[in-house]
Each structure stands twice: as C-alpha cells, then as structure tokens.
Design an enzyme around this catalytic site. Structure first.
Site, PDB file in Angstrom:
ATOM      1  N   HIS A   1       0.821  -1.228   0.000  1.00 21.24           N
ATOM      2  CA  HIS A   1       0.000   0.000   0.000  1.00 21.24           C
ATOM      3  C   HIS A   1       0.850   1.271   0.000  1.00 21.24           C
ATOM      4  CE1 HIS A   1      -3.582  -2.330   0.352  1.00 21.24           C
ATOM      5  NE2 HIS A   1      -3.287  -2.804   1.547  1.00 21.24           N
TER       6      HIS A   1
ATOM      7  N   ASP B   1      -2.506 -10.337  -2.679  1.00 19.90           N
ATOM      8  CA  ASP B   1      -3.108  -9.911  -1.407  1.00 19.90           C
ATOM      9  C   ASP B   1      -4.587  -9.581  -1.653  1.00 19.90           C
ATOM     10  OD1 ASP B   1      -2.119  -8.577   1.489  1.00 19.90           O
ATOM     11  OD2 ASP B   1      -3.845  -7.538   0.621  1.00 19.90           O
TER      12      ASP B   1
ATOM     13  N   HIS C   1      -6.225  -7.093  -0.689  1.00 19.36           N
ATOM     14  CA  HIS C   1      -6.406  -5.669  -0.992  1.00 19.36           C
ATOM     15  C   HIS C   1      -5.614  -5.273  -2.238  1.00 19.36           C
ATOM     16  CE1 HIS C   1      -6.838  -6.077   3.469  1.00 19.36           C
ATOM     17  NE2 HIS C   1      -7.895  -5.302   3.263  1.00 19.36           N
TER      18      HIS C   1
ATOM     19  N   ASP D   1      -4.624 -12.712   3.257  1.00 23.01           N
ATOM     20  CA  ASP D   1      -5.951 -12.242   3.689  1.00 23.01           C
ATOM     21  C   ASP D   1      -7.045 -12.575   2.665  1.00 23.01           C
ATOM     22  OD1 ASP D   1      -4.587 -10.407   2.107  1.00 23.01           O
ATOM     23  OD2 ASP D   1      -4.859  -8.703   3.463  1.00 23.01           O
TER      24      ASP D   1
HETATM   25  C1  SP5 Z   1      -1.131  -5.158   3.909  1.00 25.38           C
HETATM   26  C2  SP5 Z   1      -2.612  -5.161   4.161  1.00 25.38           C
HETATM   27  O1  SP5 Z   1      -3.245  -6.202   4.014  1.00 25.38           O
HETATM   28  N1  SP5 Z   1      -3.181  -4.033   4.591  1.00 25.38           N
HETATM   29  C3  SP5 Z   1      -4.572  -3.966   4.826  1.00 25.38           C
HETATM   30  C4  SP5 Z   1      -5.004  -2.660   5.378  1.00 25.38           C
HETATM   31  C5  SP5 Z   1      -6.488  -2.641   5.595  1.00 25.38           C
HETATM   32  N2  SP5 Z   1      -6.897  -1.516   6.379  1.00 25.38           N
HETATM   33  C6  SP5 Z   1      -8.299  -1.271   6.389  1.00 25.38           C
HETATM   34  C7  SP5 Z   1      -8.962  -2.000   7.499  1.00 25.38           C
HETATM   35  C8  SP5 Z   1     -10.476  -1.834   7.438  1.00 25.38           C
HETATM   36  C9  SP5 Z   1     -11.071  -2.706   8.487  1.00 25.38           C
HETATM   37  N3  SP5 Z   1     -12.499  -2.722   8.411  1.00 25.38           N
HETATM   38  C10 SP5 Z   1     -13.126  -3.333   9.556  1.00 25.38           C
HETATM   39  C11 SP5 Z   1     -13.554  -4.745   9.298  1.00 25.38           C
HETATM   40  C12 SP5 Z   1     -13.680  -5.485  10.602  1.00 25.38           C
HETATM   41  N4  SP5 Z   1     -14.396  -6.715  10.435  1.00 25.38           N
HETATM   42 ZN    ZN Z   2      -4.253  -7.041   2.478  1.00 26.60          ZN
END
Ligand code: SP5
Ligand code: ZN
Length: 340
Positions: A161, A195, A197, A284
C-alpha cells in the site's frame, strides 16, 4: 528455499489503529503473525531461514522520494519533542488530498501528507523495522538474481500500500516494489499481487513503466479498502499504458472464481515473458480472515502457489497481509511448497 527474516520487526508494534467510525482497535498487523509463520516454516525440511543483508538506502530511494524517507527517519523524534498529549503513536487526523500538493513544514502537516489512513501508525521502531523488511525483499531478489529458483521474503511491516511518498494500510516501504525495481536492472519484471487488498502503492510506483508488468487481483475497491485504486479501467499511463492490470473481485469469491482470474493474470505474464517475477503474497484472501470478504480455502491458496510456480520463472515471494494468525503458518506453507 531461502527465507529472509529479521527480528527488527518486533520494535514496530503500534498500540492500536483506528477503524471506520473512529473505533480504536488493537493493531491487526502484529508481531505474532511472524511467529506463526516461522513456527510453521521451521517444521518443514525445505526452508532455510537467513538474515537479510543491508543494501543501504539507494535501492529504497530509487522507488520512494527522498523527502518521504527522510520523514520516516525523523518523524518519531519530532513527535516525542512535540506538544502532543498522547504520544503512544504518531497518527495524524488530517490527510493531504493529492490534488493540492503543497506540503506544510509542521510535523502533523507532513505526517498527514505522507499517510493515507489511520492504520499507518508510527512508533519508535517503525523506521528500522521497515528498512529491515525492505532488506529482506532485496536479499530474496539477490538470491533469485544469482540463480535460485525462488526465495521468500518474510517481510514485516508489509509494503504494497506504500506509494512513492506515502504510507498506508500497515505499509511504509514498498518491499515488493523495491525488490522489483532492483531486479529491473537485469531485465523485465512482472509483479503479481495476490493480497486481498489492491496493491495501490505498487500500481502508483510503476504506473508509467513498460519494463514492469504489474497485476493485482483483489477485492473490488468499490466496496473495499483502498477504495481509490484497483479498478479494471486503470491500465497504466504514457509508456506504461497496457502494463498494469487490475482484477477486481466480488464479495464471496470462491476458489474456482479466484483461480479463473489468476489464470488470466498468468497468461498476461507468459505473454510479457519477464526475466523475473515478484509475488506480493497476502494471505488475507483466506475465507476466515478477519479483514477479508472473499472465500479462498487453504487448498485454494496451495493451488494459487502451484499455478504461479508453473510459470517456471525465477520468483521472489514477498509477504504482505494476512490476519488470521492461527491459519497464517499453514497457509504460507501451502503457498510456498510448490516452489520448494
Ligand atoms: C497489507 C494489508 O493487508 N493491509 C490492509 C489494510 C487494511 N486496512 C483497512 C482496514 C479496514 C477494516 N475494516 C473493519 C472490518 C472489521 N471486520
Ligand atoms: Zn491485504
């Protein structure tokens, strides 16, 4: 298989992050993730865990701006010297929109300029952990450049990211991009990001390059973080047009649907015929991940590793996300074993 790992990550342990709605939660990207993976790797007979070599700042500053790296280096000391009330983690609450690139001189102004969200929490050990993490990716790249079929960079913090001048989503230095850029001196490189994301940082860093094919398979940013990158119509710009590809996936994507997107991605890589491949490996995508909304099984993760390995190209595998700590070790072993 060589696994590059440094203990430096332990000093990067922010006390919390902030979720949507202002919810303070324990930091999901925690040191225990590495222990789970190390324990699982130590039980195999095909991994050799090694310390990274120090490559210095040049390969990092070939990908990130000097200003941004300077910020990472000095911000913690500045934060301690500031008048903030709670100094447990440097976390601004105002962020720069890239439409107006004026950069303030104040610490919190610069912090908001160099961060995209409330998960890029900085503590005392963050910078040294991020440097060691990048060195793990570079060491794995070096091993592969010198003839190894594959190497694994057990990076923490993750990187995909982080863009040229910003941190976000637990990432500070874009380890996979640093490694890919270092390898690009030896020939074309394909970066494949699996990943959950979108690898927005990697996308940004290489968006106008034609010697680097970047592909990301991820949850559709229309509903998922990072929201503002990762759409199918984003295909690169200038000389790089046609050298970036996104595969946005719907909620509840299963093994079969995931593997069909992967097959398309691998066909693009075969056509590009790179000298090296860098994989941003986030676990993930796993069905029981607390941050994920797609449904890839452990067997599916093994199949993803197998298909990528079937490219038969020298491959650097870089650890990204994955937050179901209990399952992380077995998922990584499944993913890596086809390369062993
Ligand atoms: C490297 C990586 O996988 N980074 C991911 C960053 C994600 N950050 C956003 C998190 C949003 C969480 N939303 C709440 C869901 C809880 N069930
Ligand atoms: Zn991720």
């Amino acid at each position: 298989m060589k696994v590059y790992y440094s203990e430096a990550h332990r000093q990067h342990e922010p006390p919390f992050e902030v979720f949507d709605g202002g919810l303070r939660t324990p930091y999901m990207e925690n040191p225990d993730r590495m222990d789970r993976i190390l324990n699982a790797l130590r039980q195999t007979d095909w991994t050799e865990i090694a310390e990274p070599r120090d490559f210095g700042l040049d390969p990092i500053q070939a990908v990130h701006t000097k200003d941004y790296v300077d910020f990472l280096a000095s911000c913690w000391a500045e934060w301690l010297a500031s008048e903030a009330e709670d100094k447990s983690t440097l976390l601004p609450a105002t962020f720069a929109l890239r439409r107006h690139p004026q950069k303030p001189t104040s610490l919190l102004g610069r912090a908001g300029y160099h961060m995209m969200d409330l998960s890029a929490c900085i503590v005392e050990g963050t910078y040294s952990a991020a440097l060691a993490s990048a060195n793990c990716a570079l060491s794995a790249a070096e091993a592969v450049a010198e003839g190894k079929r594959a190497a694994f960079a057990l990076c923490r913090p993750p990187g995909h990211h982080a863009g040229k001048d910003y941190a976000g989503g637990y990432c500070f230095i874009n380890n996979a991009s640093v490694a890919a850029n270092w390898l690009s001196a030896r020939g074309n490189v394909a970066v494949l990001d699996v990943d959950y994301h979108c690898g927005n940082g990697t996308q940004d860093i290489f968006y106008d390059r034609s010697d680097m094919l970047t592909i990301s398979i991820h949850a559709d940013p229309d509903f998922e973080y990072p929201y503002y990158a990762g759409y199918a119509h984003e295909m690169g710009s200038g000389a790089g047009l046609g050298f970036h590809k996104n595969f946005p996936l719907e909620k509840d994507t299963d093994d079969a649907r995931y593997l069909s997107a992967l097959e398309e991605a691998l066909a693009l890589i075969r056509r590009f015929a790179p000298k090296h491949v860098v994989v941003s490996a986030g676990m993930d995508i796993y069905a029981a991940d607390p941050l994920g909304k797609i449904k890839v099984s452990t067997e599916g993760i093994g199949e993803i590793g197998k298909q990528i390995s079937a490219l038969n190209l020298p491959t650097v595998i870089v650890m990204e996300g994955g937050y179901n700590n209990e399952a992380l070790g077995r998922n990584i072993v499944k993913f890596l074993s086809p390369f062993a």
